[in-house]
Design a protein around this motif. Structure first.
Motif, mmCIF file in Angstrom:
data_model
loop_
_atom_site.group_PDB
_atom_site.id
_atom_site.type_symbol
_atom_site.label_atom_id
_atom_site.label_comp_id
_atom_site.label_asym_id
_atom_site.label_seq_id
_atom_site.Cartn_x
_atom_site.Cartn_y
_atom_site.Cartn_z
ATOM 1 N N SER A 133 47.138 67.954 42.570
ATOM 2 C CA SER A 133 47.506 66.554 42.391
ATOM 3 C C SER A 133 47.641 65.849 43.719
ATOM 4 O O SER A 133 48.181 66.394 44.669
ATOM 5 C CB SER A 133 48.839 66.465 41.629
ATOM 6 N N LYS A 134 47.140 64.606 43.789
ATOM 7 C CA LYS A 134 47.261 63.815 45.006
ATOM 8 C C LYS A 134 48.496 62.931 44.970
ATOM 9 O O LYS A 134 48.786 62.211 45.916
ATOM 10 C CB LYS A 134 46.016 62.941 45.169
ATOM 11 N N SER A 135 49.227 62.963 43.874
ATOM 12 C CA SER A 135 50.416 62.120 43.793
ATOM 13 C C SER A 135 51.409 62.532 44.849
ATOM 14 O O SER A 135 51.541 63.701 45.173
ATOM 15 C CB SER A 135 51.052 62.244 42.406
ATOM 16 N N SER A 136 52.096 61.554 45.427
ATOM 17 C CA SER A 136 52.983 61.814 46.546
ATOM 18 C C SER A 136 54.275 62.453 46.086
ATOM 19 O O SER A 136 54.756 62.216 45.001
ATOM 20 C CB SER A 136 53.304 60.504 47.273
ATOM 21 N N GLY A 137 54.849 63.225 47.005
ATOM 22 C CA GLY A 137 56.126 63.857 46.743
ATOM 23 C C GLY A 137 56.614 64.464 48.015
ATOM 24 O O GLY A 137 55.904 64.482 49.019
ATOM 25 N N ARG A 138 57.816 65.002 48.022
ATOM 26 C CA ARG A 138 58.306 65.629 49.246
ATOM 27 C C ARG A 138 57.433 66.809 49.585
ATOM 28 O O ARG A 138 56.997 67.563 48.723
ATOM 29 C CB ARG A 138 59.754 66.098 49.065
ATOM 30 N N MET A 139 57.179 67.016 50.855
ATOM 31 C CA MET A 139 56.297 68.089 51.280
ATOM 32 C C MET A 139 56.891 68.810 52.461
ATOM 33 O O MET A 139 57.239 68.192 53.456
ATOM 34 C CB MET A 139 54.933 67.529 51.675
ATOM 35 N N LYS A 143 62.212 53.117 57.297
ATOM 36 C CA LYS A 143 63.408 52.993 56.458
ATOM 37 C C LYS A 143 63.235 53.663 55.098
ATOM 38 O O LYS A 143 63.589 53.118 54.048
ATOM 39 C CB LYS A 143 63.772 51.515 56.283
ATOM 40 N N ILE A 144 62.680 54.886 55.133
ATOM 41 C CA ILE A 144 62.536 55.695 53.931
ATOM 42 C C ILE A 144 63.301 56.998 54.127
ATOM 43 O O ILE A 144 63.051 57.719 55.103
ATOM 44 C CB ILE A 144 61.055 56.017 53.627
ATOM 45 N N THR A 145 64.209 57.299 53.235
ATOM 46 C CA THR A 145 64.965 58.542 53.297
ATOM 47 C C THR A 145 64.351 59.562 52.344
ATOM 48 O O THR A 145 63.601 59.194 51.422
ATOM 49 C CB THR A 145 66.424 58.300 52.882
ATOM 50 N N PRO A 146 64.635 60.852 52.527
ATOM 51 C CA PRO A 146 64.121 61.862 51.591
ATOM 52 C C PRO A 146 64.507 61.564 50.150
ATOM 53 O O PRO A 146 63.707 61.742 49.237
ATOM 54 C CB PRO A 146 64.761 63.157 52.098
ATOM 55 N N ALA A 147 65.741 61.074 49.948
ATOM 56 C CA ALA A 147 66.184 60.763 48.591
ATOM 57 C C ALA A 147 65.371 59.614 47.992
ATOM 58 O O ALA A 147 64.974 59.652 46.821
ATOM 59 C CB ALA A 147 67.667 60.400 48.613
ATOM 60 N N LYS A 148 65.112 58.598 48.800
ATOM 61 C CA LYS A 148 64.324 57.462 48.322
ATOM 62 C C LYS A 148 62.887 57.876 48.055
ATOM 63 O O LYS A 148 62.241 57.395 47.124
ATOM 64 C CB LYS A 148 64.373 56.333 49.355
ATOM 65 N N ALA A 149 62.380 58.787 48.889
ATOM 66 C CA ALA A 149 60.991 59.230 48.754
ATOM 67 C C ALA A 149 60.739 59.931 47.427
ATOM 68 O O ALA A 149 59.627 59.898 46.899
ATOM 69 C CB ALA A 149 60.629 60.164 49.912
#
Length: 249
Positions: A155-161, A225-231
């Motif tokens: 999957s190319k959908s974004s997520g934490r990596m 201004k992106i945090t891991p939680a927001k991501a």
């Protein structure tokens, strides 16, 4: 002129250079919408200034002749609507690089830097990407890693990596667990060359990074201004530059 101490050593001049450079990069990436609006072609000749405290300003040139410091390119606002935004930003970036060098070596000449000091200053400056390279994405930004993930059947959908090679997501990157040894070295080599598209600084361990799904450039989470939680709740991430382009279309 700016209420700050004048740099007198090679290290001080380089720190002054880095601060001004960071401000200019911020104007042309993270704050690009604000910068674009301030460069109204209907106004008089405008210049883009970067300051040692990593801030920027669009303003008229100073009136004193000769100026206390070399002046940036004059009239950057006039070409704004006459060319594509990407090309205009690239042009401003090139002139910004020229201005940064002129300011740095102005200080060198003013305080009598010798051959070895000038050489050392240039080497220090040459070790960091230019404003143009950061703005245009010409610097290496782990494109090999992104390409391999795009070509995979996952999957190319974004997520934490994390930095595990079998990660299923492209969008976000955080540092790897300390016990990874087998495949860590090869991927570390790729990430060593990563450059933040906002601040131009290199990849650092234990820093949260995020990749834009449109331009595939990487950014420090703190810079955009992106945090891991927001991501975790972002399905497709668009960096400030790409978001602003879509908004103006």
């Amino acid at each position: 002129m700016e209420g700050i101490p004048i740099p007198r050593t090679v290290e001080e001049v380089f720190n002054d250079f880095k601060g001004r450079r960071a401000g200019l990069i911020k104007a042309l990436t993270v704050d690009v919408e604000k910068f674009y609006q301030q460069c109204d072609p209907e106004k008089e000749n405008l210049c883009l200034y970067g300051f040692p405290n990593e801030t920027w300003e669009v303003n008229l040139p100073v009136e004193e002749v000769p100026p206390e410091l070399p002046e940036p390119a004059l009239g950057i606002n006039f070409a704004r609507d006459g060319m594509q935004e990407k090309d205009w930003l690239s042009l401003v970036a090139v002139h910004s690089d020229s201005w940064l060098l002129s300011v740095a070596f102005y200080f060198g000449a003013r305080f009598g830097f010798g051959k070895n000091e000038r050489k050392r200053l240039f080497q220090m400056i040459n070790d960091v990407p230019t404003v143009f390279e950061v703005v245009t994405g010409a610097v290496k930004q782990v494109k090999d890693q992104a390409a391999s993930q795009n070509n995979s059947s996952k999957s190319k959908s974004s997520g934490r990596m994390s930095r595990q090679p079998d990660s299923e997501h492209k969008g976000f990157k955080i540092s790897a667990p300390k016990d990874e040894e087998e495949s860590g070295e090869e991927e570390d080599d790729d990430e060593q060359g990563a450059i933040c598209g906002a601040c131009g600084e290199s990849y650092g361990a234990d820093e949260f990074w995020i990749c834009c799904d449109v331009c595939e450039r990487w950014f420090h989470g703190k810079c955009v201004k992106i945090t891991p939680a927001k991501a975790e709740h972002i399905k497709q991430y668009k960096c400030p530059t790409c978001s602003n382009k879509r908004a103006r279309v």
